[in-house]
Every structure is written in structure tokens, then in C-alpha cells.
Design an enzyme around this catalytic site. Structure first.
Site, PDB file in Angstrom:
ATOM      1  N   ASP A  37     -10.732  14.422  19.184  1.00 46.26           N
ATOM      2  CA  ASP A  37     -10.813  13.682  20.451  1.00 46.26           C
ATOM      3  C   ASP A  37     -10.945  12.171  20.207  1.00 46.26           C
ATOM      4  OD1 ASP A  37     -13.339  13.591  19.458  1.00 46.26           O
ATOM      5  OD2 ASP A  37     -14.338  14.339  21.270  1.00 46.26           O
ATOM      6  N   HIS A 241       7.829  -0.926   2.220  1.00 41.72           N
ATOM      7  CA  HIS A 241       6.741  -0.706   3.183  1.00 41.72           C
ATOM      8  C   HIS A 241       5.605   0.099   2.561  1.00 41.72           C
ATOM      9  CE1 HIS A 241       9.598  -1.551   6.807  1.00 41.72           C
ATOM     10  NE2 HIS A 241       9.176  -2.639   6.214  1.00 41.72           N
ATOM     11  N   ASP A 258       1.904  -8.450   1.856  1.00 37.97           N
ATOM     12  CA  ASP A 258       2.597  -8.759   3.120  1.00 37.97           C
ATOM     13  C   ASP A 258       1.602  -8.440   4.227  1.00 37.97           C
ATOM     14  OD1 ASP A 258       4.180  -8.935   5.385  1.00 37.97           O
ATOM     15  OD2 ASP A 258       5.866  -7.807   4.525  1.00 37.97           O
ATOM     16  N   ASP A 269       3.277 -13.298   9.969  1.00 36.17           N
ATOM     17  CA  ASP A 269       3.910 -12.340   9.061  1.00 36.17           C
ATOM     18  C   ASP A 269       4.224 -13.068   7.752  1.00 36.17           C
ATOM     19  OD1 ASP A 269       5.358 -10.343   7.847  1.00 36.17           O
ATOM     20  OD2 ASP A 269       7.039 -10.379   9.263  1.00 36.17           O
ATOM     21  N   HIS A 348      17.144  -5.713   2.265  1.00 39.40           N
ATOM     22  CA  HIS A 348      16.749  -5.932   3.662  1.00 39.40           C
ATOM     23  C   HIS A 348      17.321  -7.257   4.183  1.00 39.40           C
ATOM     24  CE1 HIS A 348      13.703  -8.866   2.349  1.00 39.40           C
ATOM     25  NE2 HIS A 348      13.265  -7.972   1.465  1.00 39.40           N
ATOM     26  N   HIS A 352      13.724 -12.092  10.968  1.00 36.32           N
ATOM     27  CA  HIS A 352      13.629 -11.425  12.267  1.00 36.32           C
ATOM     28  C   HIS A 352      12.879 -12.353  13.198  1.00 36.32           C
ATOM     29  CE1 HIS A 352       9.454 -10.327  11.180  1.00 36.32           C
ATOM     30  NE2 HIS A 352       9.926  -9.940  10.014  1.00 36.32           N
ATOM     31  N   HIS A 359       8.263  -7.549  14.644  1.00 39.54           N
ATOM     32  CA  HIS A 359       9.723  -7.605  14.786  1.00 39.54           C
ATOM     33  C   HIS A 359       9.946  -7.833  16.274  1.00 39.54           C
ATOM     34  CE1 HIS A 359      10.030  -5.021  10.901  1.00 39.54           C
ATOM     35  NE2 HIS A 359       9.755  -6.277  10.662  1.00 39.54           N
ATOM     36  N   GLU A 382      12.448 -14.498   4.655  1.00 41.38           N
ATOM     37  CA  GLU A 382      11.769 -13.631   3.689  1.00 41.38           C
ATOM     38  C   GLU A 382      12.703 -12.953   2.688  1.00 41.38           C
ATOM     39  OE1 GLU A 382      10.319  -9.899   5.398  1.00 41.38           O
ATOM     40  OE2 GLU A 382      10.726 -10.684   7.395  1.00 41.38           O
ATOM     41  N   TYR A 386      13.876  -6.822  -5.710  1.00 38.97           N
ATOM     42  CA  TYR A 386      13.076  -5.646  -6.054  1.00 38.97           C
ATOM     43  C   TYR A 386      13.818  -4.853  -7.124  1.00 38.97           C
ATOM     44  CZ  TYR A 386      11.718  -7.190  -1.421  1.00 38.97           C
ATOM     45  OH  TYR A 386      11.363  -7.979  -0.347  1.00 38.97           O
ATOM     46  N   ARG A 404       8.690 -10.904  -3.041  1.00 42.75           N
ATOM     47  CA  ARG A 404       9.144 -11.351  -1.712  1.00 42.75           C
ATOM     48  C   ARG A 404       8.316 -12.574  -1.358  1.00 42.75           C
ATOM     49  NH1 ARG A 404       9.017  -6.996   0.814  1.00 42.75           N
ATOM     50  NH2 ARG A 404       7.065  -6.963   1.973  1.00 42.75           N
ATOM     51  N   GLU A 406       7.658 -14.892   2.093  1.00 46.32           N
ATOM     52  CA  GLU A 406       7.949 -14.868   3.537  1.00 46.32           C
ATOM     53  C   GLU A 406       7.122 -15.913   4.272  1.00 46.32           C
ATOM     54  OE1 GLU A 406       6.841 -11.176   5.509  1.00 46.32           O
ATOM     55  OE2 GLU A 406       8.203 -11.644   7.160  1.00 46.32           O
TER      56      GLU A 406
HETATM   57  N1  GLY Z   1       5.856  -7.230   7.590  1.00 46.46           N
HETATM   58  C1  GLY Z   1       7.071  -6.707   8.046  1.00 46.46           C
HETATM   59  C2  GLY Z   1       8.197  -7.574   7.742  1.00 46.46           C
HETATM   60  O1  GLY Z   1       8.086  -8.467   6.922  1.00 46.46           O
HETATM   61  O2  GLY Z   1       9.235  -7.464   8.338  1.00 46.46           O
HETATM   62 MN    MN Z   2       8.800 -10.066   8.229  1.00 47.36          MN
HETATM   63 MN    MN Z   3       6.225  -9.280   6.325  1.00 47.15          MN
END
Ligand code: GLY
Ligand code: MN
Ligand code: MN
Length: 441
Positions: A37, A241, A258, A269, A348, A352, A359, A382, A386, A404, A406
Site C-alpha cells: 500500500d 542508462h 549523469d 541534466d 545516442h 534534447h 527530455h 552531450e 563508449y 560522456r 553533457e
Molecule cells: N540523463 C538523461 C540524458 O542525458 O538524456
Molecule cells: Mn541529457
Molecule cells: Mn544526462
């Protein structure tokens, strides 16, 4: 929390965009059971928050630009002293009117009986179909009811319009108060990343860094992470992820973090990648420098008139060139771009939209073409590289390296503002922060 006038101005702008023949229904998403619950913490749907600032569940906003009275209608949970002892305070019907700008407020349970009338005799219904089955069914029933009432002078809307058409166009261009929230979120996030760099060392655990990051967010008044914090050490950095965050950090690992703080419902982000022991190894350095120089040039491209597609294509070219010189790929540059083999190491997109959602909403194309950036839009930049631990046909010393970088970038009239500029990313800076911590240990 913004001034109620901010939300009123947003509703006005949205109603203007809808026009007097339209009606909008914006609904909170259902609360979700976590287990037994216990519920997941409730977070208001971004469209509804954008238009009202109202953070309670079981809320529906109906905007009726063409109506003479009751243009802004809210269905909310009524006050209930007994339940409020358990679940917290409610604004109630009075609060919805006095503090959140509703012309009329009704108990949430009356939505079903009033919905048909409120959307009747309009041309377009702006509603986000497909997010909430229960609400979709309510809308379908209201439309079916109205179809049978045509002879009584009530008819259903002629068309269903996705919120992408009007509402998300508004959300895409950030107003000053939204940029201020994003600046604050970015500043807290930068502090959290530095705290993680200072704490992380060989032998510490990924979840310890997650803890200090999320602690920093909350301590500074953020609501927490705007998405699940990613802390990946060593080859975990090559899993895009990765959110398990449960491994020990080894000597020689790069740590990819990240994480973004949500502040006033707006999220930053940021990704940073740094050496746990304070020194990039020679192969790590080569990969890092490639991603960093690519990222910095990509950030410089972010200005009015440029497109995210151009920025991405630049990153693809720059990183693929680097992959060839690192020995990850072989052959000609154009060939490797055309056959998409670079996607083995850069799989990727580069950017975004960023805002209330990590996003964020907003169309990426206009008239079938990549849309030019405009002042007020906020994007991430970003690029990453990899190299899986088991990647075949690559120099062994590069295996298991993931990088990465970003940043969050607001487009301005004559260029851009890097909202996350305070977060270190120069190689020497990162080494100095990490080494400083090692000496203190
Ligand atoms: N943290 C998600 C992205 O970088 O898109
Ligand atoms: Mn991002
Ligand atoms: Mn990110």
C-alpha cells in the site's frame, strides 16, 4: 514557486493559441503503487504544472477560451480534515479559485458528470490521448454522450488535437522565470557533481556517490533528482542508462556521473566523467580529450538559426574521425559515417530539449525539416564515446572506457548561455579536484 501571475500568463497564452473554438483538457497522471500500500512519490504532470502550479493528484484543468463564464475550470480533491491528517493538506475548491486562478472549481469526483457539457460545442479538443487509460475512457464517453445530444443542441468536438500543437510549443521557449529555475537547478547540480568528485576514490561505492549527489540536491532545496542518478565506474560507464549504482570503484576507473537536480519542477541534466584515482591514464586521456574537444565545439555551434541535426552531424564527424585515429574503426571517414559503424561507439543523439521534463517536450522538426534554434530554447549537448569491455577488434587498452560530457545550454539572441558552466570539465581541473581529495584522504 512562481507568482500566480506567471501561471495566469501561461494560461492566457495557451488559450490564445487554442483559439475561441477550442477547449483543452489537462489531467494529472494517476498515482502509482510502489508495492503493497506504498505509493511512489507523486510528481505533477508537467503540462498541468506549467499551466497552474498545482501539485496535487487527481486534478483536471479545463480551459475554455470561447466561454463567457468559467473559462478556467478545475476539478480537485475537496478539503477533508480527516484525510488531510494522514495525507497532507489540500488546497480544496476554495484554494483552486483563490490561489490557482480557477474561475470555477468542482470536486474531482464530479468530472464524469460535467465533462461532456464543458467540452461541448467546440471544434477542437486539445487533449493528450494515450497517457492515462481511465481518463481516455472518460473523454470517449463524454464524446459518445454528446453525439447523442446533437438534436438538443450539444455536439462533440470535431477534432482531437495533440498538445504538441500548441501547449508544447509554448513550453519549448523558456521565459525568464523558467531560465532562472534552470539556472538554479544547474548551479545545485554543478555543486553535486563536484561533491561526488571529491568523495569518489578507489574503494568507494557508486551508491555512495549517488547518495552525496541526491543529498546535495535536497539540501539545497531541490525536489531531488529530475531522473534517476547514473553513477557508472569502469565498464559500467559504457552502459548508457546504468542505474544499479552498486559496484565498488576500482583504481584506474573512470567514473561517469549523469545527474540533474529538479528545482521548482525544472531539471538540469549534467554528465561528467573523471578519474577515481586523480589521473587519467594515457588511453583514457585520448578518449576524454576527443569527447571534450568535440563537445566544446558543439556547444559553440548552439545559437539561433543552427539546428540540432547540424550539431549532431558535427559530433558524428568529429567523433568518427577520432575513432579512426584511436584505431576503433578503420577505412575512410565518409565511408564509416555512411555505413553508421560509428554507432558502435556513439549510439545516442547529441541533444534534447530540457525543461520541466529531462527530455522536454517540443517538436524537433518543422515542415519536415530540422527546426532552427531560437532564443529561449534550452538544449543539452552531450556527445560520448563508449567502448564495451568485450568489444572485438579494438585496441585492448581502450576496452571498458566510457566517456560522456553533457552541458545544458540556453539559446540567447546572439549565441548561448551555458547554464552548467560552473561544473568543471577541463581534464586538468578534474584531476586537480580528484587529487586534492586523494591527498586529504
Ligand atoms: N540523463 C538523461 C540524458 O542525458 O538524456
Ligand atoms: Mn541529457
Ligand atoms: Mn544526462
Amino acid at each position: 514557486m512562481f507568482d500566480p501571475a506567471v501561471f495566469a500568463a501561461r494560461r492566457d497564452a495557451y488559450m490564445q493559441a487554442i483559439g475561441t473554438s477550442g477547449v483543452a483538457v489537462v489531467r494529472s497522471l494517476p498515482e502509482r503503487v510502489r508495492n503493497g500500500d506504498a505509493f511512489h512519490p507523486f510528481r505533477q504532470h508537467s503540462d498541468l504544472f506549467y499551466l497552474t502550479g498545482f501539485v496535487e493528484p487527481d486534478t483536471t484543468l479545463i480551459l475554455r477560451p470561447g466561454a463567457e463564464t468559467e473559462r478556467v475550470v478545475m476539478f480537485v480533491r475537496p478539503r477533508d480534515p480527516e484525510l488531510e491528517v494522514w495525507d497532507g493538506r489540500r488546497a480544496g475548491l476554495e484554494g483552486a479559485k483563490e490561489r490557482y486562478g480557477a474561475d470555477a472549481a468542482y470536486p474531482a469526483v464530479e468530472l464524469n458528470s460535467k465533462l461532456a457539457e464543458l467540452i461541448s460545442n467546440t471544434e477542437e479538443l486539445h487533449y493528450s490521448l494515450g497517457l492515462d487509460d481511465e481518463m481516455d475512457l472518460k473523454i470517449a464517453h463524454a464524446i459518445a454522450r454528446l453525439r447523442k445530444m446533437e438534436r438538443k443542441g450539444r455536439r462533440p468536438p470535431r477534432a482531437l488535437v495533440d498538445p504538441r500543437a500548441a501547449l508544447h510549443e509554448l513550453r519549448l521557449r523558456k521565459r525568464p522565470e523558467e531560465l532562472a529555475a534552470l539556472r538554479k537547478a544547474s548551479q545545485i547540480t554543478s555543486e553535486a557533481h563536484v561533491a561526488a568528485m571529491k568523495l569518489g576514490r578507489p574503494g568507494s561505492f557508486e551508491h555512495e556517490l549517488e547518495a552525496v549527489i541526491n543529498y546535495t540536491f535536497r539540501k539545497a532545496g531541490g525536489s531531488g533528482p529530475g531522473y534517476t542518478t547514473i553513477v557508472g565506474a569502469g565498464e559500467n560507464a559504457t552502459v548508457l542508462h546504468y542505474i544499479d549504482n552498486r559496484c565498488a570503484i576500482a583504481d584506474g576507473d573512470l567514473v561517469l556521473v549523469d545527474a540533474g537536480c529538479e528545482y521548482d519542477h525544472y531539471t538540469a541534466d549534467i554528465t561528467r566523467t573523471w578519474p577515481a584515482n586523480g589521473s587519467f591514464s594515457a588511453p583514457q586521456k585520448r578518449v576524454y580529450e576527443l569527447v571534450l574537444s568535440t563537445q566544446k565545439s558543439a556547444v559553440a555551434m548552439a545559437k539561433p538559426g543552427a539546428t540540432l541535426d547540424e550539431i549532431h552531424q558535427f559530433c558524428v564527424r568529429s567523433l568518427t574521425e577520432g575513432m579512426l585515429s584511436l584505431g576503433l574503426l578503420s577505412g575512410g571517414l565518409d565511408e564509416r559515417i555512411t555505413d553508421l559503424s560509428y554507432k558502435k561507439f556513439f549510439m545516442h543523439g547529441t541533444s534534447h530539449w530540457l525543461g520541466l521534463d529531462v527530455h522536454d517536450v517540443g517538436a524537433y522538426t518543422k515542415d519536415g525539416k530540422a527546426r532552427p534554434l531560437e532564443p529561449g530554447m534550452v538544449i543539452t549537448v552531450e556527445p560520448g564515446l563508449y567502448i564495451a569491455a568485450d568489444a572485438a577488434d579494438v585496441p585492448p587498452e581502450l576496452r571498458g572506457i566510457g566517456v560522456r560530457i553533457e552541458d545544458d545550454v540556453a539559446i540567447t539572441a546572439d549565441g548561448n548561455e551555458v547554464l552548467t558552466a560552473a561544473c568543471p570539465k577541463e581534464l586538468e581541473e578534474l584531476e586537480a579536484i580528484c587529487r586534492g581529495r586523494v591527498r586529504q584522504a
